[in-house]
Design a protein around this motif. Structure first.
Motif, short mmCIF file in Angstrom:
data_model
loop_
_atom_site.label_atom_id
_atom_site.label_comp_id
_atom_site.label_asym_id
_atom_site.label_seq_id
_atom_site.Cartn_x
_atom_site.Cartn_y
_atom_site.Cartn_z
N ALA A 31 4.68 9.42 0.05
CA ALA A 31 5.57 9.40 1.32
C ALA A 31 6.15 8.03 1.72
O ALA A 31 7.23 8.06 1.96
CB ALA A 31 5.01 10.31 2.29
N THR A 32 5.24 7.16 1.81
CA THR A 32 5.90 5.93 2.22
C THR A 32 5.01 4.69 1.50
O THR A 32 3.94 4.83 1.14
CB THR A 32 5.34 5.55 3.84
OG1 THR A 32 3.98 5.84 4.14
CG2 THR A 32 6.15 6.73 4.51
N LEU B 189 0.71 -1.18 -0.07
CA LEU B 189 0.05 -0.03 -0.03
C LEU B 189 1.07 1.20 -0.02
O LEU B 189 2.00 1.31 0.72
CB LEU B 189 -1.01 -0.01 1.22
CG LEU B 189 -1.87 -1.09 1.35
CD1 LEU B 189 -2.85 -0.86 2.68
CD2 LEU B 189 -2.49 -1.32 0.23
N HIS B 190 0.55 2.28 -0.52
CA HIS B 190 0.99 3.64 -0.79
C HIS B 190 0.21 4.71 0.20
O HIS B 190 -0.84 4.83 0.11
CB HIS B 190 1.14 3.98 -2.21
CG HIS B 190 1.80 2.95 -3.10
ND1 HIS B 190 3.10 2.85 -3.37
CD2 HIS B 190 1.01 1.83 -3.74
CE1 HIS B 190 3.28 1.78 -3.95
NE2 HIS B 190 2.26 1.36 -4.38
N PHE B 191 0.95 5.62 0.76
CA PHE B 191 0.55 6.53 1.55
C PHE B 191 1.07 7.99 1.16
O PHE B 191 2.45 8.20 0.79
CB PHE B 191 0.78 6.43 3.09
CG PHE B 191 0.23 5.13 3.55
CD1 PHE B 191 -1.20 4.88 3.80
CD2 PHE B 191 0.77 3.69 3.56
CE1 PHE B 191 -1.76 3.62 4.13
CE2 PHE B 191 0.19 2.45 3.74
CZ PHE B 191 -1.09 2.46 4.24
N GLY B 192 0.15 8.98 1.51
CA GLY B 192 0.77 10.26 1.33
C GLY B 192 1.24 10.93 2.59
O GLY B 192 1.39 10.13 3.56
N PRO B 193 1.63 12.14 2.50
CA PRO B 193 2.32 12.74 3.58
C PRO B 193 1.69 12.88 4.75
O PRO B 193 2.18 12.83 6.08
CB PRO B 193 2.80 14.14 3.16
CG PRO B 193 2.88 14.02 1.61
CD PRO B 193 1.83 13.13 1.17
N ASP B 194 0.44 12.81 4.66
CA ASP B 194 -0.55 13.07 5.91
C ASP B 194 -1.06 11.64 6.42
O ASP B 194 -1.86 11.69 7.39
CB ASP B 194 -1.64 13.82 5.59
CG ASP B 194 -2.43 13.55 4.24
OD1 ASP B 194 -2.15 12.40 3.77
OD2 ASP B 194 -3.73 14.29 4.14
N GLY B 195 -0.66 10.42 5.76
CA GLY B 195 -0.77 9.11 5.93
C GLY B 195 -1.95 8.69 5.48
O GLY B 195 -2.45 7.47 5.52
#
Length: 263
Positions: free
Chosen positions: A147-148, A105-111
């Motif tokens: 982001a992660t 899974l991929h996540f943005g800077p705010d989670g």
């Protein structure tokens, strides 16, 4: 047989198995060519949609009789929901752990959950009839936006599988899935370590189901390529592209409600 939960399992099973509709007014058995029910102006659709647990045998029989492309039922599952409209059984949904044990899974800077980064050239490799839908339903995300990236275990994801309706009725599949989602998330079956719901929509289907999923917080994270499973019976559906949707599970008090979606 309009209230299936009051029937014995044997009676329910035999009626569906034989398809004998003599004396039976259940919508699943009556003339399939009949026009779908249309709610009169002012009749609340949301108030008449309900979901109740049913047995594995009941669910398996519904899929055997009415599922368009998956008549079998996985052996590993958590719970089965019967889908009702005005107290009449219309279909079923099965909740289970996904077949693949891990997901990336991929996540943005705010989670927040992101779709996988998909370029326009990726979309251009899809069949022409799917490209416009892909551009419309998959949020645009580049590698730089992510982001992660995390690989999570299968125990944290539950799949809403075998969404099956035995009658033709506009918007019923999307409405009952929304109601079923609420019931499952707030039930003891959805354990605390479950973080996401997963479901797949055939890519050549469109309309109310995709709109309802997106309103309930589901995100289209990409698609699955056509591929037969080497260790399972071949099925025509595995030759189709499918949109992959994930939904983060919020605490029950903050989970969006069915009535928010329903007109």
């Amino acid at each position: 047989m309009t209230h299936v939960t009051n029937q014995s399992v044997e009676s329910f099973y035999t009626c569906l198995e034989t398809g004998d509709d003599l004396g039976c007014t259940c919508p699943i058995h009556r003339d399939r060519d009949r026009e779908p029910f249309t709610a009169p102006l002012g009749l609340s659709f949301a108030d008449r949609v309900s979901v109740e647990p049913i047995t594995r045998q009941q669910a398996a029989t519904i899929y055997d009789a009415h599922h368009a492309y998956m008549d079998s039922l996985p052996s590993v599952n958590l719970t089965h929901h019967g889908l009702y409209y005005r107290g009449e059984l219309m279909g079923a949904i099965t909740y289970r752990y996904p077949l693949l044990s891990k997901k990336r899974l991929h996540f943005g800077p705010d989670g927040n959950l992101f779709p996988e980064p998909i370029s326009d050239s990726d979309i251009e490799r899809l069949p022409p009839e799917l490209r416009s839908t892909a551009r419309r339903i998959i949020p645009t995300v580049s590698d730089a936006d992510v982001a992660t990236t995390t690989v999570i275990s299968g125990e944290t994801i539950i799949e809403a599988a075998r969404v099956c309706l035995g009658v033709r009725m506009a918007n019923l599949a999307s409405a009952t899935l929304a109601r079923s989602q609420e019931r499952f998330v707030q039930s003891p079956t959805c354990e605390d370590d479950v973080c996401y719901l997963l479901t797949f929509v055939r890519a050549d289907y469109d309309g109310a189901m995709i709109r309802a999923l997106r309103d309930k917080g589901w995100i289209c994270t990409g698609w699955t390529q056509p591929s037969q499973a080497g260790n399972r019976e071949e099925k025509p559906i595995r030759e189709r592209y499918k949109w992959r949707f994930l939904c983060p599970i919020d605490p029950p008090e903050s989970q969006s409600t069915f009535d928010r979606w329903s007109p």
